[in-house]
Design a protein around this motif. Structure first.
Motif, PDB file in Angstrom:
ATOM      1  N   GLU A   1       8.264 -23.569   6.806  1.00  0.00           N
ATOM      2  CA  GLU A   1       8.138 -24.787   7.292  1.00  0.00           C
ATOM      3  C   GLU A   1       7.010 -25.036   8.411  1.00  0.00           C
ATOM      4  OE1 GLU A   1      11.812 -26.709   7.867  1.00  0.00           O
ATOM      5  OE2 GLU A   1      12.450 -26.740   5.487  1.00  0.00           O
ATOM      6  N   GLY A   2       6.086 -24.178   8.276  1.00  0.00           N
ATOM      7  CA  GLY A   2       5.062 -24.282   9.638  1.00  0.00           C
ATOM      8  C   GLY A   2       5.331 -23.842  10.675  1.00  0.00           C
ATOM      9  N   ILE A   3       6.636 -23.094  10.921  1.00  0.00           N
ATOM     10  CA  ILE A   3       7.123 -22.708  12.067  1.00  0.00           C
ATOM     11  C   ILE A   3       7.416 -21.127  11.895  1.00  0.00           C
ATOM     12  CG2 ILE A   3       9.179 -22.915  13.706  1.00  0.00           C
ATOM     13  CD1 ILE A   3       9.923 -25.358  12.526  1.00  0.00           C
ATOM     14  N   LEU A   4       6.878 -20.508  13.305  1.00  0.00           N
ATOM     15  CA  LEU A   4       6.977 -19.150  13.428  1.00  0.00           C
ATOM     16  C   LEU A   4       8.441 -18.659  13.799  1.00  0.00           C
ATOM     17  CD1 LEU A   4       5.861 -16.272  13.742  1.00  0.00           C
ATOM     18  CD2 LEU A   4       5.507 -16.824  16.116  1.00  0.00           C
ATOM     19  N   LYS A   5       9.099 -18.293  12.782  1.00  0.00           N
ATOM     20  CA  LYS A   5      10.741 -18.000  12.849  1.00  0.00           C
ATOM     21  C   LYS A   5      10.933 -16.318  13.263  1.00  0.00           C
ATOM     22  CE  LYS A   5      12.441 -21.552  11.192  1.00  0.00           C
ATOM     23  NZ  LYS A   5      13.371 -22.446  11.749  1.00  0.00           N
TER      24      LYS A   5
ATOM     25  N   VAL B   1       6.171 -17.829   4.441  1.00  0.00           N
ATOM     26  CA  VAL B   1       5.394 -16.497   4.060  1.00  0.00           C
ATOM     27  C   VAL B   1       5.488 -15.772   5.176  1.00  0.00           C
ATOM     28  CG1 VAL B   1       3.184 -17.407   5.422  1.00  0.00           C
ATOM     29  CG2 VAL B   1       3.014 -15.726   3.422  1.00  0.00           C
ATOM     30  N   ALA B   2       5.499 -14.282   4.889  1.00  0.00           N
ATOM     31  CA  ALA B   2       5.706 -13.079   5.745  1.00  0.00           C
ATOM     32  C   ALA B   2       4.095 -12.489   5.710  1.00  0.00           C
ATOM     33  CB  ALA B   2       6.792 -12.378   5.314  1.00  0.00           C
ATOM     34  N   ILE B   3       3.608 -12.324   6.633  1.00  0.00           N
ATOM     35  CA  ILE B   3       2.354 -11.606   6.898  1.00  0.00           C
ATOM     36  C   ILE B   3       2.802 -10.253   7.375  1.00  0.00           C
ATOM     37  CG2 ILE B   3       1.930 -12.586   9.174  1.00  0.00           C
ATOM     38  CD1 ILE B   3      -0.865 -12.197   8.421  1.00  0.00           C
ATOM     39  N   VAL B   4       2.237  -9.063   6.583  1.00  0.00           N
ATOM     40  CA  VAL B   4       2.319  -7.874   7.161  1.00  0.00           C
ATOM     41  C   VAL B   4       1.138  -7.179   7.392  1.00  0.00           C
ATOM     42  CG1 VAL B   4       3.422  -5.678   6.498  1.00  0.00           C
ATOM     43  CG2 VAL B   4       4.478  -7.592   5.734  1.00  0.00           C
ATOM     44  N   ASP B   5       0.993  -6.884   8.655  1.00  0.00           N
ATOM     45  CA  ASP B   5      -0.262  -6.554   9.016  1.00  0.00           C
ATOM     46  C   ASP B   5      -0.086  -4.991   9.436  1.00  0.00           C
ATOM     47  OD1 ASP B   5      -2.569  -5.639  10.371  1.00  0.00           O
ATOM     48  OD2 ASP B   5      -2.943  -7.368  11.597  1.00  0.00           O
ATOM     49  N   ILE B   6      -0.522  -4.140   8.336  1.00  0.00           N
ATOM     50  CA  ILE B   6      -0.477  -2.626   8.510  1.00  0.00           C
ATOM     51  C   ILE B   6      -1.721  -2.000   9.317  1.00  0.00           C
ATOM     52  CG2 ILE B   6      -0.068  -0.705   7.292  1.00  0.00           C
ATOM     53  CD1 ILE B   6       0.746  -2.370   4.877  1.00  0.00           C
ATOM     54  N   GLY B   7      -1.276  -1.414  10.489  1.00  0.00           N
ATOM     55  CA  GLY B   7      -2.517  -1.008  11.329  1.00  0.00           C
ATOM     56  C   GLY B   7      -2.400   0.587  11.319  1.00  0.00           C
ATOM     57  N   GLY B   8      -3.139   1.072  12.135  1.00  0.00           N
ATOM     58  CA  GLY B   8      -3.054   2.503  12.268  1.00  0.00           C
ATOM     59  C   GLY B   8      -1.929   2.918  13.132  1.00  0.00           C
ATOM     60  N   GLY B   9      -1.359   2.574  14.107  1.00  0.00           N
ATOM     61  CA  GLY B   9      -0.225   2.974  14.663  1.00  0.00           C
ATOM     62  C   GLY B   9       1.132   2.372  14.522  1.00  0.00           C
TER      63      GLY B   9
ATOM     64  N   VAL C   1      -6.012 -15.363   7.711  1.00  0.00           N
ATOM     65  CA  VAL C   1      -6.167 -14.993   6.202  1.00  0.00           C
ATOM     66  C   VAL C   1      -5.218 -16.184   5.524  1.00  0.00           C
ATOM     67  CG1 VAL C   1      -6.501 -12.765   6.379  1.00  0.00           C
ATOM     68  CG2 VAL C   1      -3.929 -13.590   6.451  1.00  0.00           C
ATOM     69  N   MET C   2      -4.366 -17.015   6.415  1.00  0.00           N
ATOM     70  CA  MET C   2      -3.545 -17.972   5.635  1.00  0.00           C
ATOM     71  C   MET C   2      -3.668 -19.301   6.187  1.00  0.00           C
ATOM     72  SD  MET C   2       0.089 -16.092   5.931  1.00  0.00           S
ATOM     73  CE  MET C   2       0.307 -16.429   7.695  1.00  0.00           C
ATOM     74  N   GLY C   3      -3.511 -20.357   5.286  1.00  0.00           N
ATOM     75  CA  GLY C   3      -3.891 -21.730   5.434  1.00  0.00           C
ATOM     76  C   GLY C   3      -2.416 -22.386   5.857  1.00  0.00           C
ATOM     77  N   GLN C   4      -2.575 -23.869   6.128  1.00  0.00           N
ATOM     78  CA  GLN C   4      -1.410 -24.433   6.401  1.00  0.00           C
ATOM     79  C   GLN C   4      -0.664 -24.419   5.117  1.00  0.00           C
ATOM     80  OE1 GLN C   4      -0.815 -25.632   9.413  1.00  0.00           O
ATOM     81  NE2 GLN C   4       1.170 -26.435   9.071  1.00  0.00           N
ATOM     82  N   GLU C   5      -0.940 -24.536   4.007  1.00  0.00           N
ATOM     83  CA  GLU C   5       0.003 -24.814   3.029  1.00  0.00           C
ATOM     84  C   GLU C   5       0.910 -23.374   2.904  1.00  0.00           C
ATOM     85  OE1 GLU C   5      -2.361 -25.246  -0.466  1.00  0.00           O
ATOM     86  OE2 GLU C   5      -2.933 -27.371   0.054  1.00  0.00           O
TER      87      GLU C   5
END
Length: 341
Positions: free
Chosen positions: A110-114, A93-101, A83-87
């Protein structure tokens, strides 16, 4: 060395080790140290761990379906690739994946997983809240959440009513849409409070994440969730659809946030395949065999042995018997190992 001080919780195993940044002598915050000259090289890594029993159960479930586990990927990392690109990653950005459990959070800057975290609340908790609060069946609670649910009670119509059929001759039950929204908002606000807390923990507040929050997963389809997220976190929010990598003419159902993780895993597998293929091509040189060295295929006339039908059935039955015996024996030892653990 500092790596020996890394604490891994008991019963966990390392799933992935992701480099964040490198240092070469006095040079810091280097994303890729290749090409730098120096004496001392250091690095910061983000280590992802998982429960050993959960990993073992996943692997066994995959094996029983006739497949083989190639790799394990944290859910928000798989979703982010879909769902995301390099930009987006460079902007923060923070991605929030709301699943079932669970609700999974991954923060990029800055392109790095923090930062990554798994919040133990998801869509299933909302359904259970509706079931308990309104005294309905779980299937009815899920259906009401999907069809009439809203993450903001102020946006719900005060005079709208949902009629639930009664059980075994009991009268129908009328439920206010606003009451339903109040229950949903209470749980979703709690989830977003957790998100805000973890963002502040890593020092990435609304001034740092220019890309805002990307909501994905099945729970992201809840009405007015974007408004609640922006109000709670103070960040811009949007729904992440996994349609950037889909070919034209794809099934519309696949573009829903529910399939973000699935499509992300497919992209991860394809990326690994391409990487291995390119490595193979660089390490192995294709050599053309001269025509004069090619040998013609010689077909020998050999007598054919015709196997009778009873012999074929007997041989097949013996093979099937030993195959089933082997599988049963392996499962028996696996079960004993699980009990021992």
């Amino acid at each position: 060395a500092d790596q020996y001080k890394t604490y891994i919780p008991a019963g966990d195993q390392i799933i992935d080790v992701i480099p964040q940044e490198f240092t070469v002598d006095n040079f810091q915050n280097i994303p890729n140290p290749i090409g730098y000259g120096g004496v001392k090289v250091g690095a910061n890594f983000h280590i992802i761990t998982g429960d050993k029993n959960a990993i073992r159960n996943i692997n066994r479930a995959v094996e029983k379906s006739g497949l083989r586990t190639k790799d394990l990927v944290l859910q928000p990392l798989a979703s982010s690739s879909a769902v995301m690109g390099q930009e987006d990653l460079e902007a923060g950005v923070a991605i929030v994946d709301i699943g079932g459990g669970t609700t999974d959070l991954a923060v990029f800057y800055e392109g790095i997983l923090k930062h990554t975290v798994v919040i133990p609340f998801g869509g299933e908790n909302i359904t259970n809240d509706i079931k308990t609060g309104l005294g309905v069946l779980k299937t009815q609670a899920e259906q009401m959440k999907v069809q009439f649910g809203s993450a903001l009670s102020n946006e719900a119509k005060a005079n709208a009513v949902i009629t639930i059929p009664g059980l075994r001759g009991m009268p129908p039950k009328e439920i206010s849409v606003k009451t339903l929204a109040n229950i949903i908002q209470a749980r979703m606000s709690e989830i977003m409070d957790f998100v805000t807390f973890h963002l502040k923990q890593v020092g990435l507040d609304n001034k740092m994440l220019n890309g805002g929050i990307v909501l994905t997963g099945g729970g992201a389809q809840l009405k007015h969730l974007i408004q609640l997220t922006e109000y709670t976190t103070g960040l811009n929010a949007r729904i992440g659809y996994p349609n950037e990598h889909l070919a034209p003419g794809h099934i519309e159902e696949l573009a829903k946030p529910t399939y973000s993780t699935c499509i992300g895993l497919i992209l991860k597998g394809y990326s690994d395949y391409e990487h291995n293929r390119k490595q193979f091509e660089t390490r192995h040189v294709k050599v053309e065999v001269p025509e004069m060295l090619k040998k013609q295929e010689v077909v020998a006339d050999l007598p054919l042995e015709i196997e009778s039908e009873p012999e074929r059935r007997s041989r097949k039955g013996l093979k099937d018997f030993w195959g089933k015996f082997k599988v049963t024996l392996i499962d028996l030892f696996k079960e004993e190992e699980d009990h021992t653990l």
